[in-house]
Design an enzyme around this catalytic site. Structure first.
Site, PDB file in Angstrom:
ATOM      1  N   LEU A 127       0.848  -1.203   0.000  1.00  0.00           N
ATOM      2  CA  LEU A 127       0.000   0.000   0.000  1.00  0.00           C
ATOM      3  C   LEU A 127       0.874   1.240   0.000  1.00  0.00           C
ATOM      4  O   LEU A 127       1.699   1.434   0.874  1.00  0.00           O
ATOM      5  CB  LEU A 127      -0.921  -0.005   1.224  1.00  0.00           C
ATOM      6  CG  LEU A 127      -2.042   1.050   1.255  1.00  0.00           C
ATOM      7  CD1 LEU A 127      -3.198   0.565   2.138  1.00  0.00           C
ATOM      8  CD2 LEU A 127      -1.568   2.405   1.760  1.00  0.00           C
ATOM      9  N   HIS A 231       7.599   1.807  11.256  1.00  0.00           N
ATOM     10  CA  HIS A 231       8.129   3.104  10.822  1.00  0.00           C
ATOM     11  C   HIS A 231       7.123   4.181  11.211  1.00  0.00           C
ATOM     12  O   HIS A 231       5.907   3.942  11.207  1.00  0.00           O
ATOM     13  CB  HIS A 231       8.320   3.068   9.304  1.00  0.00           C
ATOM     14  CG  HIS A 231       9.075   4.220   8.750  1.00  0.00           C
ATOM     15  ND1 HIS A 231       8.480   5.440   8.476  1.00  0.00           N
ATOM     16  CD2 HIS A 231      10.382   4.353   8.402  1.00  0.00           C
ATOM     17  CE1 HIS A 231       9.390   6.261   7.985  1.00  0.00           C
ATOM     18  NE2 HIS A 231      10.545   5.639   7.930  1.00  0.00           N
TER      19      HIS A 231
END
Length: 338
Positions: A127, A231
């Site tokens: 994505l 992240h």
């Protein structure tokens, strides 16, 4: 502006390549390599064209496009079964407890063990939303359209589904986890290993990775501190996954230590709550906001819209959504509340 998701085509190669250059590394499913991306699109074309409605070794790629300009602004992917072409490796974080009667002391050690536990599960991944479009719920549209696609083609996906989140990448584009674990054995930087994996697969991990468990306490502070952390740009994605019913169960990526999220496919919220109905009319106003989708495989299209569920089980949708999806009364649409 109106956006919709659709099946990827070979002509999407250049827009995908331009987006891949914006990922910043650590994004295995979207490498900045034309040959690798062309191979993905070719594999997706074969998956969309496969007639047998059963579990296979498929990769589906969807494209987010601006319907007014035709510009490609995002993408996402689904894999029907991981680990079919080469092993699907993960580290599993577990705890080993040991007790000494003489010292009257119990010691608990965290261990990273190399495993292929997740082999055979489906995967949602790849994505990416263009940085200029990260508003208006388009990331959610990308993410949840995958689950509507799975619901609409349920026989082609496994009973478990996973999602890998990118781990911590430092300012120089390196991975503290890679540097502290695998990088010690491979003589490659994280960027080199990540790129090689994206292009050639991870068989080199099987060939060279030590098979013995790794004691977390023996890693440096930088590597220990990032195990299982997403992240910063992936924290919202982690929350979306949790809202869908995914959870973290100690599996982490062998490259960057990012968390792998797991769910039972039929318990994923957007799969479980997806409904299909015949379109009665296209004049719904003030209805419930929903994610709408239609058609089969390479004709798949999805967008945001409004739905009014009628007493007879049919559905009325708004005119803009009907135009975006190219549906009319009598067609079938799938939907889930936004």
């Amino acid at each position: 502006m109106t956006f919709r998701l659709r099946a990827a085509r070979a002509s999407d190669l250049e827009p995908l390549y331009e987006m891949a250059k914006l990922t910043g590394g650590g994004f295995t499913n979207l490498p900045a390599d034309r040959k690798a991306l062309a191979s993905k699109l070719d594999r997706a074309e074969q998956a969309f064209a496969r007639d047998e409605d059963r579990l296979g070794d498929d990769q589906f790629v969807l494209i987010l496009e601006n319907t007014q300009t035709g510009a490609v602004r995002g993408t996402c992917q689904m894999f029907s079964q991981v680990g079919q072409q080469w092993p699907f490796y993960s580290y599993r974080l577990s705890t080993l407890s040991q007790h000494s009667q003489e010292l009257d002391r119990t010691v608990r050690a965290e261990i990273l063990g190399l495993t292929t536990d997740l082999e055979g599960a489906s995967e949602v991944g790849g994505l990416f939303l263009h940085p200029n479009e990260r508003a208006g719920g388009l990331g959610l549209l990308l993410a949840r359209s995958r689950y509507l696609f799975i619901a609409m083609h349920r026989a082609r996906f496994a009973d478990r589904v996973l999602a890998e989140l990118r781990g911590i990448i430092d300012d120089r584009g390196g991975s503290p986890f890679w540097d502290g674990v695998a990088g010690r054995f491979f003589g490659m930087t994280f960027q080199e290993a990540d790129y090689f994996n994206a292009i050639n697969g991870n068989q080199f991990i099987a060939d060279l990775m030590p098979k013995h468990p790794v004691y977390v306490a023996m890693l440096n502070d930088d590597a220990r501190s990032v195990i299982g952390l997403p992240h910063p740009t992936g924290r919202a994605a982690m929350t979306m996954l949790e809202n869908e019913g995914f959870s973290y169960d100690g599996y982490v990526d062998i490259f960057d230590g990012g968390p792998t999220m797991l769910a039972r496919t039929d318990q994923v919220k957007s799969v479980k709550e997806a409904k299909h109905a015949t379109v009665e009319a296209v004049d719904c106003e003030g209805g419930e906001r929903a994610l709408l989708a239609t058609s089969h495989l390479d004709g798949f299209r999805s967008c945001y819209g409004e739905r009014c569920i009628n007493p007879d089980g049919s559905v009325t949708i708004d005119a803009t959504a009907a135009e975006t999806l190219d549906v009319q009364p009598g067609d079938i649409v799938w939907s889930v509340a936004r």
